[in-house]
Design a protein around this motif. Structure first.
Motif, short mmCIF file in Angstrom:
data_model
loop_
_atom_site.label_atom_id
_atom_site.label_comp_id
_atom_site.label_asym_id
_atom_site.label_seq_id
_atom_site.Cartn_x
_atom_site.Cartn_y
_atom_site.Cartn_z
N ASN A 117 1.28 -1.49 -0.19
CA ASN A 117 -0.16 0.26 -0.01
C ASN A 117 0.46 1.30 -0.19
O ASN A 117 0.34 2.08 -0.51
N SER A 118 1.65 1.02 0.45
CA SER A 118 2.81 2.35 0.94
C SER A 118 3.49 2.99 -0.66
O SER A 118 3.71 3.67 -0.48
N TYR A 165 3.35 1.96 -3.09
CA TYR A 165 2.17 2.14 -4.81
C TYR A 165 0.91 3.14 -3.56
O TYR A 165 -0.42 3.38 -4.95
N HIS A 166 1.20 3.66 -2.96
CA HIS A 166 -0.23 4.46 -3.00
C HIS A 166 -1.06 4.42 -3.43
O HIS A 166 -2.09 4.92 -3.57
N THR A 167 -1.08 2.85 -2.26
CA THR A 167 -2.90 2.20 -2.20
C THR A 167 -3.39 2.01 -0.97
O THR A 167 -3.22 1.71 -0.32
#
Ligand code: TRP
Length: 338
Positions: free
Chosen positions: A175-176, A178-180
């Protein structure tokens, strides 16, 4: 609508025994029958080849036996999904994609992996990454993206806790990087799980130690295993006070004998030194038979009627559909598209 899913697994390395029942299956059946969760029970056949390679026929037979063991204790493919790990191509892809963000140092520090590696002279790459492969097992059945009120619960023994923490670190890392918010978190469910000593009192039942009673063992084997069971090593004569707390025969009475008055009576007499090992064991055989007879009957029935292949195909397909969505979304997120 939020989803509550259970995902847990077992390696098909041989027949399941009373230790598996107390440590896992009993709890799984309860979770399934509570009706509160969508359950995924995984047969980790790929993971089995990390330690049991080179015996394909045996592996296939073990997979079949696991399904029969599961059915015989009351896991029910009408209520739960039986998933065969190797049959989801996208699950392997998931491992490959996750490996690009999974911190290598975390694997090296993983206490369970470390202690297992000590026992292996020539561990394979596949073995080294099995904790990561297990991250895929857990997250492949998540919604895409996982919603904040979705839950994935993973009922496991204490030794697997580090693996679930690792899974969550990998998920956060993805998540971090890929900013997702594609991934959520999984929760280890460790509290309710018991552990059963072997018939010799050693910490665990294991086939190689010959200290097992299998769910599929016939009555004669059960009786002979109980006859050989260890009791209180300090009680040399049958007429002296003995320990019931760490005494394997009593541990089994407490786990399997539903005649609580009998267990209390035997315990009191054992502590007073007025009952011999023979009687305590004889009553354990009766209690175990009472527990095992319906399991054997169910097994005999499903051996004739169950379509094991269809059961596995159906359950696996449910997991596969979730996993396909997730990997597709991951490829897009990572820029791995044409
Ligand atoms: N590692 C587990 C064992 O050896 C089996 C397993 C495989 C598992 N994948 C899993 C357990 C995912 C929980 C979640 O028993």
């Amino acid at each position: 609508m939020s989803t509550k899913r259970i995902l847990t697994g077992i390696r098909p390395t041989g027949p399941l025994h009373l230790g598996h029942y107390i440590g896992a299956l009993k709890n799984w059946v309860e979770l399934q029958n509570s009706g509160k969760y969508e359950c995924f029970f995984l047969i980790a056949d790929i993971q089995a080849t990390t330690t049991h390679a080179g015996a394909p026929e045996k592996l296939k037979e073990n997979i079949k036996q696991v399904v029969l063991d599961w059915l015989s204790v009351g896991l029910d493919p009408q209520k739960s999904n039986f998933v065969l790990q190797s049959q989801i191509g996208e699950r392997h892809e998931l491992t490959q994609l996750l490996s690009m963000v999974a911190p290598y140092n975390d694997l090296l520090r993983n206490p369970t992996l470390k202690s297992e590696l000590k026992k292996q002279e020539d561990a394979t790459v596949g073995f080294m990454i099995y904790p990561l492969d297990q991250v895929s097992d857990i997250f492949m059945i998540a919604n895409t993206p996982m919603q904040s009120d979705d839950e994935i619960l993973v009922p496991v023994g204490d030794d697997q806790k580090a693996h679930i923490e690792f899974a969550n670190r990998v998920a956060r890392r993805f998540n971090s990087v890929y900013h997702t918010d594609l991934f959520g978190q999984a929760t280890a469910m460790v509290g309710k799980i018991g552990r059963l000593v072997g018939t010799d009192g050693k910490e665990k039942m294991s086939k190689s130690l010959g200290n097992c009673i299998n769910l599929s063992d016939p009555a004669e084997i059960v009786a002979s295993q109980v006859k050989k069971m260890f009791t209180d090593p300090n009680r040399i004569h049958g007429n002296e006070p003995g320990d019931t707390k760490n005494n394997p025969v009593f541990i089994y009475h407490r786990a399997f004998n539903d005649n609580l008055a009998e267990v209390a009576d035997l315990t009191a007499r054992y502590q007073a030194g007025t009952v011999g090992d023979a009687e305590v064991k004889q009553k354990l055989v009766i209690a175990l038979e009472k527990f095992l007879v319906p399991i054997r009957a169910k097994r005999a029935e499903v051996e004739k009627t169950a379509d094991i292949q269809a059961i596995l195909e159906e359950g696996t397909q449910v997991a596969r559909l979730h996993c396909q969505q997730l990997t597709k979304q991951m490829r897009q997120t990572m820029g791995l598209v044409l």
